[in-house]
Design a protein around this motif. Structure first.
Motif, mmCIF file in Angstrom:
data_model
loop_
_atom_site.group_PDB
_atom_site.id
_atom_site.type_symbol
_atom_site.label_atom_id
_atom_site.label_comp_id
_atom_site.label_asym_id
_atom_site.label_seq_id
_atom_site.Cartn_x
_atom_site.Cartn_y
_atom_site.Cartn_z
ATOM 1 N N PRO A 257 0.836 -1.206 0.000
ATOM 2 C CA PRO A 257 0.000 0.000 0.000
ATOM 3 C C PRO A 257 0.867 1.251 0.000
ATOM 4 O O PRO A 257 2.059 1.199 0.297
ATOM 5 C CB PRO A 257 -0.782 -0.131 1.303
ATOM 6 C CG PRO A 257 0.112 -0.931 2.189
ATOM 7 C CD PRO A 257 0.814 -1.905 1.292
ATOM 8 N N GLN A 258 0.257 2.367 -0.349
ATOM 9 C CA GLN A 258 0.953 3.637 -0.230
ATOM 10 C C GLN A 258 1.233 3.912 1.240
ATOM 11 O O GLN A 258 0.470 3.512 2.125
ATOM 12 C CB GLN A 258 0.100 4.768 -0.816
ATOM 13 C CG GLN A 258 -0.168 4.623 -2.307
ATOM 14 C CD GLN A 258 1.105 4.719 -3.137
ATOM 15 O OE1 GLN A 258 2.000 5.512 -2.819
ATOM 16 N NE2 GLN A 258 1.195 3.916 -4.180
ATOM 17 N N GLU A 259 2.309 4.581 1.501
ATOM 18 C CA GLU A 259 2.729 4.821 2.884
ATOM 19 C C GLU A 259 1.617 5.430 3.726
ATOM 20 O O GLU A 259 1.384 5.029 4.856
ATOM 21 C CB GLU A 259 3.965 5.747 2.896
ATOM 22 C CG GLU A 259 5.188 5.175 2.224
ATOM 23 C CD GLU A 259 5.826 4.081 3.035
ATOM 24 O OE1 GLU A 259 5.518 3.976 4.235
ATOM 25 O OE2 GLU A 259 6.639 3.312 2.483
ATOM 26 N N GLN A 260 0.881 6.385 3.180
ATOM 27 C CA GLN A 260 -0.128 7.072 3.971
ATOM 28 C C GLN A 260 -1.344 6.191 4.275
ATOM 29 O O GLN A 260 -2.119 6.467 5.185
ATOM 30 C CB GLN A 260 -0.574 8.374 3.289
ATOM 31 C CG GLN A 260 -1.256 8.164 1.941
ATOM 32 C CD GLN A 260 -0.279 8.205 0.785
ATOM 33 O OE1 GLN A 260 0.912 7.963 0.982
ATOM 34 N NE2 GLN A 260 -0.757 8.554 -0.398
ATOM 35 N N ASP A 261 -1.538 5.133 3.455
ATOM 36 C CA ASP A 261 -2.676 4.249 3.647
ATOM 37 C C ASP A 261 -2.323 3.010 4.454
ATOM 38 O O ASP A 261 -3.158 2.155 4.691
ATOM 39 C CB ASP A 261 -3.224 3.789 2.283
ATOM 40 C CG ASP A 261 -3.672 4.956 1.438
ATOM 41 O OD1 ASP A 261 -4.142 5.943 2.031
ATOM 42 O OD2 ASP A 261 -3.553 4.891 0.204
ATOM 43 N N GLU A 262 -1.108 2.929 4.881
ATOM 44 C CA GLU A 262 -0.597 1.699 5.475
ATOM 45 C C GLU A 262 -1.063 1.495 6.901
ATOM 46 O O GLU A 262 -0.913 2.366 7.760
ATOM 47 C CB GLU A 262 0.933 1.767 5.453
ATOM 48 C CG GLU A 262 1.598 0.434 5.496
ATOM 49 C CD GLU A 262 3.082 0.565 5.222
ATOM 50 O OE1 GLU A 262 3.842 -0.198 5.802
ATOM 51 O OE2 GLU A 262 3.454 1.451 4.432
#
Length: 266
Positions: A257-262
């Motif tokens: 996942p993207q870092e911010q969605d992790e």
């Protein structure tokens, strides 16, 4: 106690720091009660990273050889495996395998999580192989739900023959629990056992995006060791297949996942 010390204090924090594992679908693991976690098997480190992303204790079965090694390394490995609750199994089958499954059944009856690799051994080439029906027997006898799981990237981090995994992100994708209560009492019907096993393997395939081969992984390993080519239709990239003759799912290998969605794990 040893399990949680290894996970929370010693090994776990290091693995989190170095490999930054990601997980998708952790909410599908029941918060309590017995459940079977059925995973594809790409590398030895699968048994380290899957427990790492769970909030509950997970016990696996492991090959007998982990418990019978000699020398300092052998004794350390055996001690570690016993400490984390690994259940030894003789992969030759027969009474020893039956005893291991009975131990898993007791674990489920006690309300614990039991991990199993339906393929029976690591994939020799990253593809998903035919599941063995022991998992179906366990599911039908226990009545426990089966949670399908896809390990992602462990075969790249630790291909066969490599001891120290290379540093890269490791993923775990967890699917919705499968309920086989409709087959309760039919654990001695080999056709039902095969159908249940194929349904589990299809769920794993749908999560992992792996190519499926309808032979046992151990058989393929023996072929490779003997220098024999794969049978017609079993070469990598051959006509697509899926467990039980089902349609091949239109899925891709999961990506981090993207870092911010992790989500946080561990």
């Amino acid at each position: 106690m040893f399990y949680w010390l290894m996970k929370r204090v010693f090994v776990g924090p290091l693995l989190h720091l170095v490999y930054r594992p990601w997980v998708r679908g952790a909410e599908h693991v029941p918060a309590s009660g017995g459940a079977i976690l059925a995973s594809n098997h790409l590398a030895v480190i699968d048994s380290f990273f899957l427990p790492l992303v769970l909030d509950r204790e997970l016990v696996f079965i492991g090959k007998q050889e982990y418990f019978t090694g000699s020398g300092v390394k052998g004794r350390m490995t055996a001690g570690f495996m016993r400490g984390v609750g690994t259940i030894p199994v003789d992969r030759g089958g027969g009474k020893a395998s039956e005893a291991a499954l009975r131990t898993g059944l007791r674990r489920l009856e006690e309300g614990g999580l039991f991990g199993i690799y339906p393929e029976g051994t690591r994939s020799p080439d990253g593809r998903l192989y035919r599941g063995k029906t022991g998992i179906a027997r366990l599911a039908l006898e226990s009545g426990a739900p089966v949670v399908p799981i896809a390990m992602v990237g462990t075969d790249v981090a630790q291909p066969i023959g490599r001891r120290i995994p290379k540093v890269m992100r490791i993923g775990v994708v967890i699917g919705e629990p499968l309920d086989f209560s409709r087959y309760r009492g039919m654990e001695n019907d080999r056709f039902i056992l095969r159908a249940v096993t194929d349904e589990i393997m299809y769920a794993i395939m749908s999560l992992s995006g792996q190519e499926y081969v309808d032979v046992y992984a151990a058989t393929q390993k023996a072929r490779i060791a003997a220098g024999h080519p794969a049978a017609a239709g079993e070469e990598p990239g051959a006509a697509a297949a899926a467990p039980g003759g089902r349609p091949v799912p239109d899925v891709q290998v999961p990506v981090p996942p993207q870092e911010q969605d992790e989500p946080s794990v561990g």
